[in-house]
Design a protein around this motif. Structure first.
Motif, short mmCIF file in Angstrom:
data_model
loop_
_atom_site.label_atom_id
_atom_site.label_comp_id
_atom_site.label_asym_id
_atom_site.label_seq_id
_atom_site.Cartn_x
_atom_site.Cartn_y
_atom_site.Cartn_z
N MET A 1 -6.90 27.60 46.54
CA MET A 1 -7.03 26.38 45.74
C MET A 1 -6.23 25.28 46.42
O MET A 1 -5.15 25.54 46.96
N ARG B 1 -3.70 22.74 47.51
CA ARG B 1 -2.30 22.61 47.14
C ARG B 1 -2.01 21.15 46.81
O ARG B 1 -2.42 20.25 47.54
N ARG C 1 0.59 23.67 37.65
CA ARG C 1 -0.15 24.86 38.03
C ARG C 1 -1.42 24.96 37.18
O ARG C 1 -1.37 24.99 35.95
N ARG C 2 -2.56 25.02 37.82
CA ARG C 2 -3.84 25.09 37.12
C ARG C 2 -4.19 26.54 36.77
O ARG C 2 -3.55 27.48 37.25
N ASN D 1 -5.57 30.04 36.92
CA ASN D 1 -5.84 30.97 38.03
C ASN D 1 -5.22 30.54 39.35
O ASN D 1 -5.60 31.05 40.41
N GLU D 2 -4.25 29.63 39.31
CA GLU D 2 -3.57 29.22 40.53
C GLU D 2 -2.29 30.04 40.70
O GLU D 2 -1.56 30.29 39.74
N ASP D 3 -2.02 30.45 41.94
CA ASP D 3 -0.81 31.23 42.21
C ASP D 3 0.44 30.39 41.99
O ASP D 3 0.48 29.20 42.31
N ASN E 1 1.99 27.53 44.53
CA ASN E 1 0.97 26.90 45.37
C ASN E 1 1.08 25.38 45.30
O ASN E 1 0.94 24.68 46.30
N SER E 2 1.35 24.85 44.10
CA SER E 2 1.50 23.42 43.88
C SER E 2 2.77 23.18 43.07
O SER E 2 3.34 24.10 42.49
#
Length: 415
Positions: free
Chosen positions: A113, A115, A297-298, A300-302, A305-306
Protein backbone atom coordinates in the motif's frame (compact mmCIF):
# COMPACT_ATOMS: atom_id res chain seq x y z
CA UNK A 1 49.25 -15.08 -13.09
CA UNK A 2 48.33 -16.60 -9.71
CA UNK A 3 49.56 -16.55 -6.12
CA UNK A 4 48.39 -18.62 -3.15
CA UNK A 5 45.78 -17.28 -0.76
CA UNK A 6 46.98 -18.16 2.70
CA UNK A 7 43.50 -17.52 4.13
CA UNK A 8 41.74 -20.45 2.47
CA UNK A 9 41.44 -22.74 -0.53
CA UNK A 10 41.55 -19.90 -3.07
CA UNK A 11 44.38 -18.40 -5.02
CA UNK A 12 44.91 -14.83 -6.12
CA UNK A 13 44.45 -14.31 -9.84
CA UNK A 14 45.64 -11.24 -11.73
CA UNK A 15 44.08 -10.55 -15.11
CA UNK A 16 42.62 -7.58 -17.02
CA UNK A 17 39.07 -6.23 -17.15
CA UNK A 18 37.54 -3.06 -18.56
CA UNK A 19 36.46 -0.43 -16.03
CA UNK A 20 32.85 -0.70 -17.25
CA UNK A 21 32.67 -4.47 -16.71
CA UNK A 22 34.42 -4.14 -13.37
CA UNK A 23 31.94 -1.52 -12.15
CA UNK A 24 28.94 -3.48 -13.44
CA UNK A 25 30.28 -6.59 -11.74
CA UNK A 26 30.76 -4.75 -8.44
CA UNK A 27 27.27 -3.26 -8.45
CA UNK A 28 25.45 -6.38 -9.66
CA UNK A 29 27.21 -8.64 -7.16
CA UNK A 30 26.22 -6.28 -4.35
CA UNK A 31 22.63 -6.20 -5.58
CA UNK A 32 22.53 -9.99 -5.34
CA UNK A 33 24.33 -10.09 -1.99
CA UNK A 34 27.42 -11.80 -3.39
CA UNK A 35 31.15 -11.23 -3.22
CA UNK A 36 32.66 -10.24 -6.56
CA UNK A 37 34.94 -13.29 -6.49
CA UNK A 38 31.92 -15.58 -6.25
CA UNK A 39 30.33 -13.89 -9.24
CA UNK A 40 33.53 -14.26 -11.27
CA UNK A 41 33.76 -17.93 -10.27
CA UNK A 42 30.18 -18.53 -11.41
CA UNK A 43 30.82 -16.69 -14.70
CA UNK A 44 33.96 -18.70 -15.47
CA UNK A 45 32.19 -21.96 -14.63
CA UNK A 46 29.31 -21.04 -16.96
CA UNK A 47 31.73 -20.01 -19.73
CA UNK A 48 33.62 -23.29 -19.50
CA UNK A 49 30.35 -25.19 -19.83
CA UNK A 50 29.45 -23.58 -23.17
CA UNK A 51 29.65 -25.64 -26.34
CA UNK A 52 31.06 -22.73 -28.35
CA UNK A 53 32.49 -19.27 -27.86
CA UNK A 54 29.99 -16.47 -27.17
CA UNK A 55 30.12 -13.18 -29.03
CA UNK A 56 33.33 -11.20 -28.60
CA UNK A 57 33.36 -8.44 -25.97
CA UNK A 58 35.08 -5.08 -26.46
CA UNK A 59 38.12 -5.16 -24.16
CA UNK A 60 39.72 -1.91 -25.25
CA UNK A 61 41.24 -0.12 -22.28
CA UNK A 62 41.19 -3.19 -20.05
CA UNK A 63 43.12 -2.63 -16.82
CA UNK A 64 44.72 -4.92 -14.26
CA UNK A 65 42.15 -6.69 -12.11
CA UNK A 66 42.71 -9.20 -9.33
CA UNK A 67 40.41 -11.62 -7.56
CA UNK A 68 40.50 -14.91 -5.64
CA UNK A 69 39.31 -18.14 -7.23
CA UNK A 70 39.23 -21.77 -6.09
CA UNK A 71 42.57 -23.46 -6.57
CA UNK A 72 42.80 -25.00 -10.05
CA UNK A 73 39.89 -23.09 -11.61
CA UNK A 74 42.08 -20.44 -13.21
CA UNK A 75 44.51 -23.01 -14.60
CA UNK A 76 41.67 -24.92 -16.23
CA UNK A 77 40.14 -21.70 -17.55
CA UNK A 78 43.47 -20.63 -19.01
CA UNK A 79 43.81 -23.97 -20.82
CA UNK A 80 40.26 -23.64 -22.19
CA UNK A 81 41.00 -20.14 -23.49
CA UNK A 82 44.07 -21.50 -25.30
CA UNK A 83 42.08 -24.36 -26.80
CA UNK A 84 39.32 -21.99 -27.98
CA UNK A 85 41.77 -19.48 -29.42
CA UNK A 86 40.84 -16.51 -27.23
CA UNK A 87 43.02 -14.41 -24.97
CA UNK A 88 42.63 -14.53 -21.20
CA UNK A 89 41.44 -10.91 -21.28
CA UNK A 90 38.73 -11.77 -23.81
CA UNK A 91 37.83 -14.96 -21.96
CA UNK A 92 37.35 -13.27 -18.59
CA UNK A 93 35.35 -10.46 -20.25
CA UNK A 94 33.04 -13.05 -21.81
CA UNK A 95 32.71 -14.91 -18.51
CA UNK A 96 31.79 -11.74 -16.59
CA UNK A 97 29.34 -10.74 -19.34
CA UNK A 98 27.67 -14.15 -19.14
CA UNK A 99 27.23 -13.78 -15.38
CA UNK A 100 25.82 -10.26 -15.75
CA UNK A 101 23.31 -11.44 -18.35
CA UNK A 102 22.22 -14.34 -16.14
CA UNK A 103 21.87 -12.08 -13.09
CA UNK A 104 19.94 -8.93 -14.06
CA UNK A 105 19.16 -6.09 -11.67
CA UNK A 106 16.61 -7.42 -9.14
CA UNK A 107 13.15 -5.93 -9.24
CA UNK A 108 12.52 -3.19 -6.69
CA UNK A 109 10.42 -4.32 -3.74
CA UNK A 110 7.35 -2.11 -3.65
CA UNK A 111 5.02 -1.57 -0.68
CA UNK A 112 1.67 -3.34 -0.75
CA UNK A 113 0.00 0.00 0.00
CA UNK A 114 1.34 3.46 -0.85
CA UNK A 115 3.31 4.82 2.10
CA UNK A 116 2.21 8.25 3.35
CA UNK A 117 4.83 10.01 5.42
CA UNK A 118 3.90 13.27 7.16
CA UNK A 119 7.06 15.23 8.00
CA UNK A 120 6.06 17.61 10.75
CA UNK A 121 6.77 19.85 13.75
CA UNK A 122 4.91 23.04 14.54
CA UNK A 123 8.25 24.75 15.28
CA UNK A 124 9.82 26.48 12.30
CA UNK A 125 13.52 26.27 11.45
CA UNK A 126 14.10 22.65 12.47
CA UNK A 127 14.73 21.58 8.88
CA UNK A 128 11.52 19.74 7.96
CA UNK A 129 11.93 20.74 4.33
CA UNK A 130 15.52 19.49 4.10
CA UNK A 131 14.55 16.17 5.68
CA UNK A 132 11.50 15.80 3.40
CA UNK A 133 13.57 16.48 0.29
CA UNK A 134 16.51 14.34 1.38
CA UNK A 135 14.33 11.42 2.40
CA UNK A 136 12.47 11.51 -0.91
CA UNK A 137 15.77 11.61 -2.78
CA UNK A 138 17.19 8.69 -0.79
CA UNK A 139 14.08 6.62 -1.45
CA UNK A 140 14.22 7.34 -5.19
CA UNK A 141 17.92 6.71 -5.90
CA UNK A 142 18.92 4.38 -8.74
CA UNK A 143 18.42 0.73 -7.70
CA UNK A 144 21.12 -0.30 -10.17
CA UNK A 145 23.80 1.82 -8.49
CA UNK A 146 25.60 1.60 -5.16
CA UNK A 147 25.49 4.46 -2.68
CA UNK A 148 27.31 4.92 0.66
CA UNK A 149 25.17 4.41 3.77
CA UNK A 150 25.97 4.61 7.46
CA UNK A 151 23.64 2.44 9.49
CA UNK A 152 21.76 3.38 12.65
CA UNK A 153 24.04 1.52 15.05
CA UNK A 154 26.40 4.49 14.76
CA UNK A 155 23.89 6.96 16.28
CA UNK A 156 25.30 6.48 19.76
CA UNK A 157 28.77 7.52 18.58
CA UNK A 158 27.37 10.96 17.77
CA UNK A 159 26.97 11.71 21.47
CA UNK A 160 30.68 12.38 21.85
CA UNK A 161 32.54 14.53 19.35
CA UNK A 162 35.68 12.42 19.54
CA UNK A 163 33.70 9.27 18.74
CA UNK A 164 31.91 10.54 15.67
CA UNK A 165 32.30 7.92 12.91
CA UNK A 166 34.77 9.27 10.37
CA UNK A 167 36.28 5.92 9.36
CA UNK A 168 35.20 5.09 5.80
CA UNK A 169 35.16 1.43 6.83
CA UNK A 170 32.04 2.29 8.84
CA UNK A 171 30.22 2.89 5.56
CA UNK A 172 28.44 0.25 3.56
CA UNK A 173 27.80 0.47 -0.19
CA UNK A 174 24.18 -0.48 -0.83
CA UNK A 175 21.94 -0.28 -3.90
CA UNK A 176 19.56 2.66 -4.23
CA UNK A 177 16.01 1.99 -3.07
CA UNK A 178 14.38 2.80 -6.44
CA UNK A 179 11.02 3.93 -5.04
CA UNK A 180 8.56 6.14 -6.95
CA UNK A 181 8.20 9.21 -4.74
CA UNK A 182 5.89 12.22 -4.68
CA UNK A 183 7.01 15.21 -2.60
CA UNK A 184 4.10 17.43 -1.62
CA UNK A 185 5.01 21.02 -0.68
CA UNK A 186 2.21 21.63 1.81
CA UNK A 187 3.82 24.78 3.23
CA UNK A 188 2.69 28.14 1.75
CA UNK A 189 6.24 29.43 2.20
CA UNK A 190 7.23 27.11 -0.66
CA UNK A 191 10.75 26.34 0.54
CA UNK A 192 10.67 22.76 -0.79
CA UNK A 193 9.56 23.94 -4.23
CA UNK A 194 12.29 26.59 -4.48
CA UNK A 195 15.03 24.36 -3.03
CA UNK A 196 14.43 21.83 -5.80
CA UNK A 197 14.70 24.50 -8.50
CA UNK A 198 11.01 25.03 -9.31
CA UNK A 199 8.68 28.01 -9.10
CA UNK A 200 5.59 28.29 -6.94
CA UNK A 201 2.30 27.81 -8.74
CA UNK A 202 0.83 31.18 -9.76
CA UNK A 203 -2.03 32.71 -7.83
CA UNK A 204 -5.23 32.54 -9.80
CA UNK A 205 -4.36 29.20 -11.38
CA UNK A 206 -4.94 25.70 -10.10
CA UNK A 207 -3.36 24.47 -6.88
CA UNK A 208 -3.56 21.82 -4.19
CA UNK A 209 -5.53 24.31 -2.10
CA UNK A 210 -8.20 24.52 -4.79
CA UNK A 211 -8.47 20.75 -4.97
CA UNK A 212 -8.80 20.48 -1.21
CA UNK A 213 -11.45 23.19 -1.16
CA UNK A 214 -13.46 21.47 -3.91
CA UNK A 215 -12.71 24.23 -6.41
CA UNK A 216 -10.26 22.53 -8.78
CA UNK A 217 -9.58 23.88 -12.25
CA UNK A 218 -8.12 20.75 -13.81
CA UNK A 219 -6.39 17.48 -13.00
CA UNK A 220 -4.05 17.48 -10.01
CA UNK A 221 -1.57 15.38 -11.99
CA UNK A 222 -1.11 18.32 -14.36
CA UNK A 223 0.50 20.27 -11.51
CA UNK A 224 3.12 17.62 -10.71
CA UNK A 225 6.68 18.21 -11.98
CA UNK A 226 9.73 15.95 -12.19
CA UNK A 227 12.88 16.52 -10.13
CA UNK A 228 15.22 16.18 -13.08
CA UNK A 229 18.43 14.49 -11.95
CA UNK A 230 19.92 11.35 -13.49
CA UNK A 231 20.33 9.49 -10.17
CA UNK A 232 16.57 9.61 -9.57
CA UNK A 233 15.50 8.70 -13.10
CA UNK A 234 11.81 9.57 -13.45
CA UNK A 235 11.05 8.36 -9.93
CA UNK A 236 11.10 11.64 -7.96
CA UNK A 237 8.22 14.08 -8.49
CA UNK A 238 7.09 17.28 -6.79
CA UNK A 239 3.69 18.86 -6.26
CA UNK A 240 4.72 22.53 -5.94
CA UNK A 241 3.31 24.95 -3.40
CA UNK A 242 1.17 27.96 -4.14
CA UNK A 243 0.98 31.00 -1.85
CA UNK A 244 -2.80 30.53 -1.76
CA UNK A 245 -2.07 27.88 0.88
CA UNK A 246 -1.98 30.75 3.41
CA UNK A 247 -5.77 30.71 3.01
CA UNK A 248 -6.11 26.94 3.28
CA UNK A 249 -7.45 26.76 6.84
CA UNK A 250 -10.12 29.35 6.03
CA UNK A 251 -11.10 27.73 2.74
CA UNK A 252 -11.54 24.21 4.09
CA UNK A 253 -13.07 25.20 7.44
CA UNK A 254 -16.57 24.69 6.04
CA UNK A 255 -15.75 21.78 3.72
CA UNK A 256 -17.45 18.47 4.45
CA UNK A 257 -15.19 16.14 6.44
CA UNK A 258 -12.44 18.72 6.29
CA UNK A 259 -9.88 16.39 7.91
CA UNK A 260 -10.10 14.21 4.81
CA UNK A 261 -9.60 17.11 2.36
CA UNK A 262 -5.95 16.33 1.61
CA UNK A 263 -6.67 12.64 1.13
CA UNK A 264 -9.49 13.40 -1.30
CA UNK A 265 -7.25 15.77 -3.27
CA UNK A 266 -4.35 13.31 -3.55
CA UNK A 267 -6.47 10.25 -4.24
CA UNK A 268 -6.20 10.73 -8.00
CA UNK A 269 -2.37 10.56 -8.01
CA UNK A 270 -1.26 8.51 -5.01
CA UNK A 271 -1.60 5.17 -6.82
CA UNK A 272 1.22 6.27 -9.16
CA UNK A 273 3.71 6.25 -6.28
CA UNK A 274 5.25 4.00 -3.69
CA UNK A 275 5.73 6.86 -1.22
CA UNK A 276 4.03 10.23 -0.74
CA UNK A 277 5.91 12.67 1.52
CA UNK A 278 4.12 15.71 2.96
CA UNK A 279 6.29 18.71 3.92
CA UNK A 280 4.03 20.29 6.55
CA UNK A 281 3.87 23.96 7.56
CA UNK A 282 4.93 25.03 11.07
CA UNK A 283 1.33 25.06 12.22
CA UNK A 284 -1.15 23.17 14.38
CA UNK A 285 -4.21 24.32 12.44
CA UNK A 286 -6.80 22.59 10.30
CA UNK A 287 -4.28 21.94 7.53
CA UNK A 288 -2.14 19.97 10.00
CA UNK A 289 -5.20 17.92 10.93
CA UNK A 290 -5.68 17.13 7.24
CA UNK A 291 -2.05 16.07 6.86
CA UNK A 292 -2.19 13.81 9.91
CA UNK A 293 -5.46 12.26 8.74
CA UNK A 294 -3.82 11.51 5.39
CA UNK A 295 -1.00 9.74 7.21
CA UNK A 296 -3.24 7.61 9.43
CA UNK A 297 -3.11 3.83 9.20
CA UNK A 298 -5.78 2.66 6.76
CA UNK A 299 -7.75 -0.55 6.82
CA UNK A 300 -5.51 -3.59 6.21
CA UNK A 301 -2.36 -1.45 6.28
CA UNK A 302 0.67 -2.73 8.16
CA UNK A 303 1.72 -0.88 11.29
CA UNK A 304 4.54 1.56 10.54
CA UNK A 305 3.89 1.70 6.81
CA UNK A 306 2.60 5.29 7.10
CA UNK A 307 2.52 7.93 9.80
CA UNK A 308 4.19 10.97 11.32
CA UNK A 309 7.93 11.60 11.08
CA UNK A 310 8.80 14.34 13.56
CA UNK A 311 11.84 16.54 12.96
CA UNK A 312 13.46 18.08 16.05
CA UNK A 313 16.72 19.71 17.06
CA UNK A 314 19.02 19.01 19.98
CA UNK A 315 17.90 22.02 22.01
CA UNK A 316 15.17 22.88 24.51
CA UNK A 317 12.59 24.70 22.35
CA UNK A 318 12.17 21.62 20.16
CA UNK A 319 11.01 19.68 23.19
CA UNK A 320 8.25 22.22 23.85
CA UNK A 321 7.09 22.10 20.21
CA UNK A 322 7.22 18.30 20.25
CA UNK A 323 4.85 18.22 23.19
CA UNK A 324 2.31 20.42 21.40
CA UNK A 325 2.42 18.32 18.24
CA UNK A 326 2.07 14.99 20.02
CA UNK A 327 -0.88 16.41 21.96
CA UNK A 328 -2.57 17.23 18.66
CA UNK A 329 -1.87 13.74 17.35
CA UNK A 330 -3.23 12.14 20.50
CA UNK A 331 -6.36 14.32 20.33
CA UNK A 332 -6.98 13.22 16.74
CA UNK A 333 -6.43 9.60 17.71
CA UNK A 334 -9.05 9.96 20.41
CA UNK A 335 -11.59 12.28 18.76
CA UNK A 336 -11.65 10.53 15.38
CA UNK A 337 -10.74 7.01 16.54
CA UNK A 338 -7.71 6.95 14.24
CA UNK A 339 -4.83 4.52 14.15
CA UNK A 340 -1.92 6.95 13.88
CA UNK A 341 1.63 5.63 13.87
CA UNK A 342 4.77 7.49 14.82
CA UNK A 343 7.52 6.64 12.31
CA UNK A 344 10.11 8.19 14.59
CA UNK A 345 12.13 11.26 15.51
CA UNK A 346 14.82 12.82 13.33
CA UNK A 347 17.33 14.92 15.25
CA UNK A 348 18.42 17.47 12.65
CA UNK A 349 21.17 20.13 12.57
CA UNK A 350 23.12 18.19 15.20
CA UNK A 351 26.61 19.43 16.11
CA UNK A 352 28.37 18.02 19.19
CA UNK A 353 30.73 21.01 19.20
CA UNK A 354 27.88 23.08 20.61
CA UNK A 355 28.58 21.36 23.88
CA UNK A 356 26.48 20.08 26.72
CA UNK A 357 23.11 21.45 25.56
CA UNK A 358 23.43 19.63 22.24
CA UNK A 359 24.77 16.34 23.60
CA UNK A 360 22.39 16.18 26.58
CA UNK A 361 19.43 17.07 24.36
CA UNK A 362 20.35 14.32 21.92
CA UNK A 363 20.55 11.87 24.81
CA UNK A 364 17.12 13.02 25.99
CA UNK A 365 15.64 12.36 22.53
CA UNK A 366 17.27 8.94 22.44
CA UNK A 367 15.81 8.12 25.84
CA UNK A 368 12.33 8.40 24.31
CA UNK A 369 11.44 4.93 23.12
CA UNK A 370 8.10 5.66 21.45
CA UNK A 371 8.65 7.32 19.11
CA UNK A 372 12.30 6.42 18.89
CA UNK A 373 15.12 8.29 17.17
CA UNK A 374 15.45 6.95 13.63
CA UNK A 375 17.98 9.44 12.30
CA UNK A 376 20.61 11.97 13.35
CA UNK A 377 21.62 14.46 10.66
CA UNK A 378 24.55 16.83 11.13
CA UNK A 379 24.62 20.58 10.64
CA UNK A 380 27.04 20.79 7.72
CA UNK A 381 27.62 23.18 4.84
CA UNK A 382 26.60 20.94 1.95
CA UNK A 383 22.86 21.31 2.60
CA UNK A 384 23.15 25.12 2.52
CA UNK A 385 25.21 24.93 -0.65
CA UNK A 386 22.64 22.64 -2.30
CA UNK A 387 19.86 25.09 -1.40
CA UNK A 388 21.86 27.95 -2.92
CA UNK A 389 22.42 25.86 -6.07
CA UNK A 390 18.71 24.87 -6.13
CA UNK A 391 19.65 21.21 -6.46
CA UNK A 392 18.77 18.09 -4.46
CA UNK A 393 21.37 17.45 -1.76
CA UNK A 394 21.91 13.82 -2.81
CA UNK A 395 22.67 14.96 -6.36
CA UNK A 396 24.77 17.94 -5.32
CA UNK A 397 26.90 16.11 -2.73
CA UNK A 398 26.01 12.39 -2.83
CA UNK A 399 28.90 11.29 -0.60
CA UNK A 400 28.72 14.00 2.09
CA UNK A 401 27.94 13.09 5.70
CA UNK A 402 24.41 14.52 5.47
CA UNK A 403 23.58 12.43 2.40
CA UNK A 404 24.95 9.31 4.07
CA UNK A 405 22.89 9.97 7.22
CA UNK A 406 19.69 10.60 5.24
CA UNK A 407 20.14 7.32 3.35
CA UNK A 408 20.43 5.58 6.72
CA UNK A 409 17.18 7.30 7.76
CA UNK A 410 15.42 6.11 4.60
CA UNK A 411 16.40 2.54 5.33
CA UNK A 412 15.59 2.77 9.01
CA UNK A 413 11.97 3.75 8.37
CA UNK A 414 11.65 1.24 5.52
CA UNK A 415 12.37 -1.82 7.67
Amino acid sequence: MTSPDTGGDREKVVTKLTSTLRQDLKVRAALHGLDMQDAVEAGITAWRGLGSNPAAVDTAGAETYSTFLPVGLWEGFRDDCKDRGVSLTQGIAQAVSIWLEANPVPEVKRPAMVRRIVVCNQKGGVGKTAITAGLGEALAEDPAALVPVRVSKHFAALLEEDDRPEDPLALEDLPGLGQRVLLVDFDPQGHLTRQLGHELLPMGGDSLTNHMAGDSKGELSDLVVTVDEDRFGDRLHLLPACTDAFLLDVRIASVRAREAALERALRSVEADYDVVLIDCPPSLGISMDAALYFGRRRDNEDTGNSGALIVVQAEDSSADAYGLLTSQIEDMRSDLALDMDYLGLVVNHYDARRGYIATSSLQAWMDIKDPRVVGVVGDLKEQKEAVRAKRPLLAYAPRCEQSIAIRALAREISK
